[in-house]
Design a protein around this motif. Structure first.
Motif, PDB file in Angstrom:
ATOM      1  N   VAL A 289       0.843  -1.187   0.000  1.00 42.51           N
ATOM      2  CA  VAL A 289       0.000   0.000   0.000  1.00 42.51           C
ATOM      3  C   VAL A 289       0.884   1.245   0.000  1.00 42.51           C
ATOM      4  N   ASP A 290       0.424   2.295  -0.672  1.00 39.37           N
ATOM      5  CA  ASP A 290       1.089   3.590  -0.616  1.00 39.37           C
ATOM      6  C   ASP A 290       0.018   4.666  -0.555  1.00 39.37           C
ATOM      7  N   LEU A 306      -3.886   0.427  -3.018  1.00 37.20           N
ATOM      8  CA  LEU A 306      -3.657  -0.915  -2.484  1.00 37.20           C
ATOM      9  C   LEU A 306      -3.506  -1.921  -3.614  1.00 37.20           C
ATOM     10  N   ALA A 307      -2.378  -2.636  -3.622  1.00 38.90           N
ATOM     11  CA  ALA A 307      -2.158  -3.712  -4.580  1.00 38.90           C
ATOM     12  C   ALA A 307      -2.835  -4.974  -4.067  1.00 38.90           C
ATOM     13  N   VAL A 308      -3.578  -5.653  -4.947  1.00 41.69           N
ATOM     14  CA  VAL A 308      -4.398  -6.799  -4.535  1.00 41.69           C
ATOM     15  C   VAL A 308      -3.989  -8.030  -5.340  1.00 41.69           C
ATOM     16  N   LEU A 317      -8.553   3.602  -2.050  1.00 45.25           N
ATOM     17  CA  LEU A 317      -9.337   3.747  -0.832  1.00 45.25           C
ATOM     18  C   LEU A 317      -9.323   5.226  -0.455  1.00 45.25           C
ATOM     19  N   LYS A 318     -10.392   5.919  -0.829  1.00 47.90           N
ATOM     20  CA  LYS A 318     -10.497   7.346  -0.544  1.00 47.90           C
ATOM     21  C   LYS A 318     -10.770   7.553   0.939  1.00 47.90           C
ATOM     22  N   LEU A 319      -9.913   8.313   1.608  1.00 55.44           N
ATOM     23  CA  LEU A 319     -10.046   8.529   3.040  1.00 55.44           C
ATOM     24  C   LEU A 319     -10.866   9.778   3.336  1.00 55.44           C
ATOM     25  N   ARG A 339      -1.848 -10.775 -10.700  1.00 57.32           N
ATOM     26  CA  ARG A 339      -1.709 -10.497  -9.272  1.00 57.32           C
ATOM     27  C   ARG A 339      -0.809  -9.280  -9.047  1.00 57.32           C
ATOM     28  N   MET A 340      -1.259  -8.370  -8.191  1.00 57.09           N
ATOM     29  CA  MET A 340      -0.493  -7.155  -7.912  1.00 57.09           C
ATOM     30  C   MET A 340       0.046  -7.224  -6.489  1.00 57.09           C
TER      31      MET A 340
END
Length: 369
Positions: A289-290, A306-308, A317-319, A339-340
């Motif tokens: 995640v970054d 997020l890499a999934v 993911l908007k905070l 795959r990430m």
């Protein structure tokens, strides 16, 4: 019931946003005119199970591959320049050379911190080692912490350095769930040490590297200011994004996701358990995640990227303004690259993603058109 409703809401939100084209963008309804179109392209390929990608202070991408290889990659041309292959790395299952971070003052203190698995007297083990970059390779290894249990699964192993220059290390339960609640065992923990390997005096337990516990397999770690976010693999339910707090318990294996089912509420009350800010059921296998806050892609501002792995996608993911809730989830590049594993953001707002397919793995570059 509470957990069921939470999971249903999360899945509904996820499905609502997942049906976008690969390059679709959505900023949650705020100023849609400010959205920009995105372009994605393969920057480099021919990699084998890369684990870490980060954008270095030297304006180069740094990557690890599980076999033991560390490389620098030109973010404009994609040219891959090998730095070193660590000879004592042992890649077993999902283990091997994993997390890496560079010293924040890299120009004057060119130190590289790496975490990897090796065989110690026949026991599969993890250690964190600090190297010095001399302009071409890594020299002067110093072991900062050792004897962390390792396994072919559940190694966790992301590294991050806080604004006050402490090194944080995620460790999974190494396939033995009971370790996560044992504060004397370094598996299933997030640890905090000084950059010289000593134990900070203000850690929760005197003389211990433990910072938080009750973790199953945390594979993502990023600081946003002084707030620390981690992504974590659940078992059959409740993959999580957590805010990591000093000395707190994150529940595994007694709690999955919210404190809401069976004996979970009682355990949470007694054991000071922190609930996730977001969870997924069915599981998606979240990894690196970054944080994105660049004007280059305005619809991604104030978002975790997020890499999934299992669902083969990048999630935004908007905070909210406080950073303690996920307001919107948007999906990108689903099944486009496989795959990430991890994601990195450059100061200019470009995004770099590594895949984890094991066959001709790639670095994907995402930018505004």
């Amino acid at each position: 019931m509470k957990k069921w409703l939470f999971c249903l809401a999360a899945v509904s939100l996820f499905l609502f946003s997942a049906c976008k084209k690969d390059n679709a963008t959505d900023n949650g309804g705020d100023e849609p005119a400010a959205d920009v179109k995105l372009t994605d392209a393969v920057l480099a390929q021919g990699l084998s199970f890369p684990w870490e990608i980060l954008y270095g202070p030297d304006n180069m991408l740094w990557i690890t591959e599980r076999s033991g290889k560390i490389s620098r990659v030109n973010p404009s041309t994609g040219a891959v320049m090998p730095v070193i292959t660590l000879s004592d790395v042992v890649s077993q299952g999902e283990g091997g050379l994993l997390g890496m971070v560079l010293h924040p003052d890299f120009a004057t203190t060119p130190e590289v911190f790496v975490a990897y698995n090796y065989n110690k007297s026949g026991v599969y083990t993890k250690k964190v080692v600090k190297f010095t970059y001399n302009g071409s390779t890594l020299v002067n290894p110093v072991v900062l912490i050792d004897n962390i249990p390792a396994a072919s699964t559940h190694n966790g192993t992301r590294l991050a350095i806080s604004p006050d220059k402490k090194l944080f290390i995620t460790s999974g339960d190494a396939a033995t769930a009971s370790r996560a609640q044992d504060q004397n065992n370094t598996a299933g923990k997030i640890q905090r040490i000084n950059l010289d390997g000593t134990i900070p005096a203000d850690n929760p337990n005197q003389g211990s590297s433990l910072w938080s516990y009750g973790h199953r397999n945390p594979q993502g770690l990023v600081f946003v200011g002084d707030k620390l976010y981690s992504s974590e693999h659940g078992n059959t339910t409740d993959d999580e994004v957590n805010i990591i707090l000093k000395g707190r318990n994150y529940g595994w294996p007694n709690v999955e996701g919210l404190c809401s089912t069976g004996s979970e509420p009682g355990f949470c009350n007694i054991n000071n358990v922190v609930e996730p800010i977001f969870a997924w059921t069915p599981t998606i296998a979240p990894s690196g995640v970054d944080y994105y806050n660049s004007d280059a892609i305005p619809q991604w501002k104030n978002s975790l990227l997020l890499a999934v792995l299992k669902d083969s996608e990048l999630l935004q993911l908007k905070l909210n303004a406080a950073g303690d809730k996920v307001e919107v989830v948007n999906t990108f590049y689903k099944s486009a690259y496989g795959r990430m594993r991890d994601v990195a953001v450059s100061p200019a707002g470009e995004v770099f993603i590594i895949t984890s397919n094991g066959n001709n793995d790639k670095i994907i570059k995402v930018a505004k058109e």
